[in-house]
Enzyme design. Structure first.
Site, mmCIF file in Angstrom:
data_model
loop_
_atom_site.group_PDB
_atom_site.id
_atom_site.type_symbol
_atom_site.label_atom_id
_atom_site.label_comp_id
_atom_site.label_asym_id
_atom_site.label_seq_id
_atom_site.Cartn_x
_atom_site.Cartn_y
_atom_site.Cartn_z
ATOM 1 N N CYS A 1 -18.972 6.678 51.395
ATOM 2 C CA CYS A 1 -19.689 7.116 50.032
ATOM 3 C C CYS A 1 -19.228 8.750 49.622
ATOM 4 O O CYS A 1 -19.054 8.958 48.659
ATOM 5 C CB CYS A 1 -21.213 7.236 50.114
ATOM 6 S SG CYS A 1 -21.673 5.476 49.998
ATOM 7 N N GLU B 1 -28.427 -4.598 51.067
ATOM 8 C CA GLU B 1 -27.909 -5.140 52.162
ATOM 9 C C GLU B 1 -27.846 -6.881 51.967
ATOM 10 O O GLU B 1 -28.415 -7.401 51.295
ATOM 11 C CB GLU B 1 -28.873 -5.095 53.298
ATOM 12 C CG GLU B 1 -29.062 -3.621 54.155
ATOM 13 C CD GLU B 1 -29.876 -3.488 55.329
ATOM 14 O OE1 GLU B 1 -30.059 -2.458 55.710
ATOM 15 O OE2 GLU B 1 -30.759 -4.414 55.504
ATOM 16 N N GLU C 1 -25.538 5.371 47.023
ATOM 17 C CA GLU C 1 -24.389 6.167 46.397
ATOM 18 C C GLU C 1 -23.564 5.332 45.559
ATOM 19 O O GLU C 1 -23.112 5.534 44.448
ATOM 20 C CB GLU C 1 -23.824 7.215 47.381
ATOM 21 C CG GLU C 1 -24.533 8.031 47.950
ATOM 22 C CD GLU C 1 -25.271 7.521 49.496
ATOM 23 O OE1 GLU C 1 -25.405 8.288 50.284
ATOM 24 O OE2 GLU C 1 -25.322 6.415 49.486
ATOM 25 N N ASN D 1 -29.615 1.156 48.393
ATOM 26 C CA ASN D 1 -28.816 0.344 49.177
ATOM 27 C C ASN D 1 -29.050 -1.299 49.065
ATOM 28 O O ASN D 1 -30.369 -1.505 48.841
ATOM 29 C CB ASN D 1 -28.844 0.921 50.713
ATOM 30 C CG ASN D 1 -30.112 0.800 51.121
ATOM 31 O OD1 ASN D 1 -31.227 1.375 50.790
ATOM 32 N ND2 ASN D 1 -30.081 0.613 52.656
#
Length: 131
Positions: free
Chosen positions: A88, A43, A54, A41
């Site tokens: 996702c 951010e 994902e 991930n």
């Protein structure tokens, strides 16, 4: 699930850019032809504009020419198991089948649960939905 899929997901999790949520996530997917793609991930300060692990893995898949997903592993540092978010789930469904396995792993290497995409996203929105 093969150990290599978990190892790549965990390695990706360690590279996550999660300075705001402090919630690193990693994912790895194996295609039907055996290729593996991982992602973490990422951010940004404008929270809705970041992306999930994902999503990153799927982006790598697409950049490498695409394919069908045979299985996915997801691992989060702070939860005993982490399921893909709703967005996702739809992204995975685009490249997978209802029977595609999704392994929900803990950070120590255990597969806590294996589910199918059909279980995670019943009645997924698909190309036939646009007809």
């Amino acid at each position: 699930m093969a150990d290599d899929l978990f190892a790549l997901a965990k390695s990706a999790m360690r590279r996550a850019h999660a300075p705001y949520s402090k919630f690193p996530v990693g994912a790895a997917l194996r295609t039907t032809d055996g290729r593996i793609f991982s992602g973490c991930n990422v951010e940004v300060v404008s929270f809705p504009e970041g992306w999930c692990a994902e999503t990153t893995a799927i982006g790598h898949l697409v950049m490498d020419g695409g394919g069908r997903i045979a299985e996915v592993a997801v691992v989060a540092e702070k939860l005993p198991l982490c399921t893909p978010c709703g967005g996702c789930r739809q992204r995975i469904a685009e490249f997978a089948d209802a029977g595609t396995k999704v392994h929900l792993c803990d950070a120590e290497g255990g597969v806590r649960e294996t589910v199918t995409m059909g279980e995670l996203l019943p009645r997924a929105f698909d190309p036939q939905s646009l007809a």
